[in-house]
Design a protein around this motif. Structure first.
Motif, short mmCIF file in Angstrom:
data_model
loop_
_atom_site.label_atom_id
_atom_site.label_comp_id
_atom_site.label_asym_id
_atom_site.label_seq_id
_atom_site.Cartn_x
_atom_site.Cartn_y
_atom_site.Cartn_z
N THR A 1 0.87 -1.31 0.02
CA THR A 1 0.17 -0.01 -0.04
C THR A 1 1.02 1.23 0.00
OG1 THR A 1 -1.65 -1.22 1.25
CG2 THR A 1 -1.80 1.41 1.15
N VAL A 2 2.04 1.17 0.82
CA VAL A 2 2.81 2.39 0.98
C VAL A 2 3.72 2.65 -0.42
CG1 VAL A 2 5.00 3.33 2.02
CG2 VAL A 2 3.32 2.43 3.54
N SER A 3 3.99 1.46 -1.03
CA SER A 3 4.42 1.48 -2.53
C SER A 3 3.65 2.19 -3.48
CB SER A 3 4.96 0.13 -2.83
OG SER A 3 5.28 0.09 -4.12
N PHE A 4 2.33 1.74 -3.46
CA PHE A 4 1.23 2.17 -4.44
C PHE A 4 1.10 3.81 -4.20
CE2 PHE A 4 -3.29 3.35 -5.23
CZ PHE A 4 -3.10 3.22 -6.44
N VAL B 1 5.24 9.72 -7.08
CA VAL B 1 6.49 10.68 -6.65
C VAL B 1 7.83 9.67 -6.46
CG1 VAL B 1 5.32 12.58 -5.85
CG2 VAL B 1 5.93 10.69 -4.12
N TYR B 2 7.62 8.48 -5.82
CA TYR B 2 8.95 7.51 -5.40
C TYR B 2 8.67 6.18 -5.90
CZ TYR B 2 12.76 5.74 -2.88
OH TYR B 2 13.74 4.91 -2.44
N ASN B 3 9.59 5.66 -6.44
CA ASN B 3 9.53 4.02 -6.85
C ASN B 3 10.31 3.41 -5.76
OD1 ASN B 3 8.78 1.78 -8.33
ND2 ASN B 3 10.73 1.88 -9.39
N TYR B 4 9.37 2.94 -4.61
CA TYR B 4 9.50 2.39 -3.60
C TYR B 4 9.10 0.75 -3.75
CZ TYR B 4 9.18 -0.09 1.23
OH TYR B 4 9.09 -0.95 2.12
N ARG B 5 10.18 -0.02 -3.66
CA ARG B 5 9.97 -1.79 -3.72
C ARG B 5 10.20 -2.11 -2.50
NH1 ARG B 5 13.44 -2.12 -9.37
NH2 ARG B 5 11.66 -1.19 -10.72
#
Length: 373
Positions: free
Chosen positions: A300-303, A308-312
Motif C-alpha cells: 500500500t505504501v509503495s502504491f 513521486v517515488y518508486n519504493y520496492r
C-alpha cells in the motif's frame, strides 16, 4: 526421428544450459541453436566442451527482437522456450516482466508460424496454478483439477497468460501448410548446482556466521532437480515429434516433479548445506499472518508513493504466500503421456548440489583468509 534441429531460448539460464547439454549428449540432433541475451566467456567454454557430432550454434539476441527470432527459427524442427524474467520479489518493473514473459512468447509463436516450425515446448511454472492463499492446501495436485492463480502480480500473471497463448496456438496453420503442435511443462522451484536462489541463501548465511535465515518454515513443496526438469523437455520434444504419441500430448500441460522429498524450502536449504556446517538462525521471526499483513501494508505504501517515488518493498503478499503454502504436485500424467521418470535420484541430486555448496563455502573461507593476511 533422427537428424532434427532445436532452438533453445534462454540458453544461458540455469535450466536452458542443461537442456542444451542434454540435447547434444542424449539426442540425435544435427543442430542445437542456443539463443542467449548475454553470452559470456564461461558460456563459450562450456559449449566448447560439448564434443559431439551435433552442431551447436550460438545466437546472441533478445526475445523481443522479432527479426532475430525469425532468423533463429529458420529450418528448425523444435523450439524449447525457457527464456523468461523470473521475478517474485518485484525487482523488475511490471512492464519489463510482461514484455519478456508474455510479449516475447507471442513473438516466438509468430516466428514459428512464419518459419513453419512444427513443435513448440514452453517452460511454464506452478506459479500459474497458485497458491492463492497460504491457507489453501494442495497435496499431489493433478492437471485435471484446474488450479489457477488469481494473483495480479506480474510474474504469475505473465506466465499464466503466456502458457494460455502457447496452448491456444496448438493446431495453428504454419506458412508451409503444416500444423503447429505445442505443450507446456509446469515446473516448481528448481534446485541444483548453480541455482541462484540457493547461491544467495548460502552466501547470506556465510556472512551471518553460517546461520541460515528462516523465511519459509510453513511451506510443504516438492522442488525438482534441474537435470530432471531438463529431461522432461527432451521427452516432450520426443513425444510431440512421435506420430504415435503426439495426439495425446498436443495442447496439454504437465506438472514435472521428481522424488525429492516433500519438505519446506527452509528444510531443503538446510539439508543441502548442513554437511558444510550451516545451521538455522534461531532468532525470532514474525508469525505468518503478521508477515502477510505487513506485506499488504508495504504494498500500500509503495502504491501511494508511486507518483513521486518508486519504493520496492523487501517482500510482498505473493512471495509470503508462495513461500509458506502446502503446494505439491504429482508427475503421473507426464509419466503416462511422456514416459517421464526422474533421470537423477534424490540421493544423487542432493550429493551433487551439496558438493557445489561445499565449493562456495571453501571460496568464502579462502576470501576471508586473504583479507586477514
Amino acid at each position: 526421428m533422427s537428424g532434427w534441429s532445436c532452438l533453445v531460448t534462454g540458453a544461458g539460464g540455469f535450466l536452458g544450459q542443461r537442456i542444451v547439454q542434454m540435447l547434444v549428449k542424449k539426442e540425435a540432433v544435427k543442430e542445437v541453436r542456443a539463443l542467449f541475451r548475454t553470452f559470456s566467456l564461461k558460456h563459450e567454454e562450456e559449449l566448447s566442451k560439448l564434443q559431439t557430432k551435433a552442431k551447436v550454434t550460438v545466437l546472441k539476441g533478445d526475445i523481443l527482437d522479432t527479426q532475430c527470432l525469425r532468423r533463429a527459427c529458420q529450418g528448425i524442427s523444435v523450439v524449447i522456450h525457457t527464456a523468461a524474467t523470473i521475478d517474485i520479489f518485484g525487482a523488475a518493473s511490471r512492464q519489463t516482466i510482461l514484455d519478456v514473459n508474455l510479449k516475447g512468447t507471442q513473438n516466438l509463436l509468430d516466428a514459428c508460424v512464419e518459419a513453419s516450425v512444427p513443435t513448440f515446448i514452453y517452460s511454464s511454472s506452478v506459479a500459474v496454478a497458485g497458491p492463492n492463499s497460504y491457507k489453501e492446501i494442495v497435496l499431489n495436485g493433478r492437471e485435471e483439477e484446474h488450479h489457477e492463480s488469481t494473483w495480479p502480480d506480474p510474474y504469475p500473471y505473465s506466465k499464466k497468460m503466456a502458457e494460455k497463448a502457447v496452448l491456444a496456438a496448438n493446431g495453428s496453420l504454419l506458412k508451409n501448410g503444416g500444423t503447429l503442435h505445442t505443450c507446456a511443462i509446469r515446473l516448481p522451484f528448481i534446485y541444483g548446482e548453480e541455482c541462484q536462489v540457493i547461491l544467495t541463501v548460502v552466501n547470506t548465511a556465510l556472512k551471518n556466521n553460517s546461520k541460515i535465515k528462516k523465511y519459509a518454515s510453513f511451506s510443504i513443496a516438492n522442488p525438482v532437480y534441474v537435470g530432471n526438469a531438463a529431461w522432461a523437455h527432451i521427452l516432450a520434444a520426443r513425444g510431440l515429434r512421435d506420430p504415435k504419441k503426439s495426439a495425446s500430448i498436443q495442447g496439454q500441460f504437465y506438472y514435472i516433479t521428481d522424488d525429492t522429498p516433500h519438505q519446506s524450502y527452509d528444510d531443503l536449504n538446510y539439508t543441502l548445506s548442513k554437511e558444510w556446517g550451516l545451521c538455522f538462525d534461531s532468532s525470532w521471526s514474525l508469525p505468518l499472518p503478521l508477515q502477510y499483513w505487513l506485506a499488504l501494508l508495504l504494498e500500500t505504501v509503495s502504491f501511494l508513493l508511486r507518483p513521486v517515488y518508486n519504493y520496492r518493498p523487501p517482500f510482498n503478499r505473493f512471495l509470503v504466500t508462495m513461500q509458506n503454502s502446502v503446494f505439491t504436485f504429482s508427475y503421473k500424467k507426464a509419466q503416462r503421456d511422456l514416459g517421464y521418470e526422474p533421470l537423477v535420484s534424490w540421493e544423487e541430486a542432493k550429493q551433487k548440489t551439496s558438493q557445489w555448496i561445499g565449493t562456495l563455502v571453501k571460496q568464502h573461507g579462502e576470501t576471508l583468509n586473504k583479507k586477514s593476511q
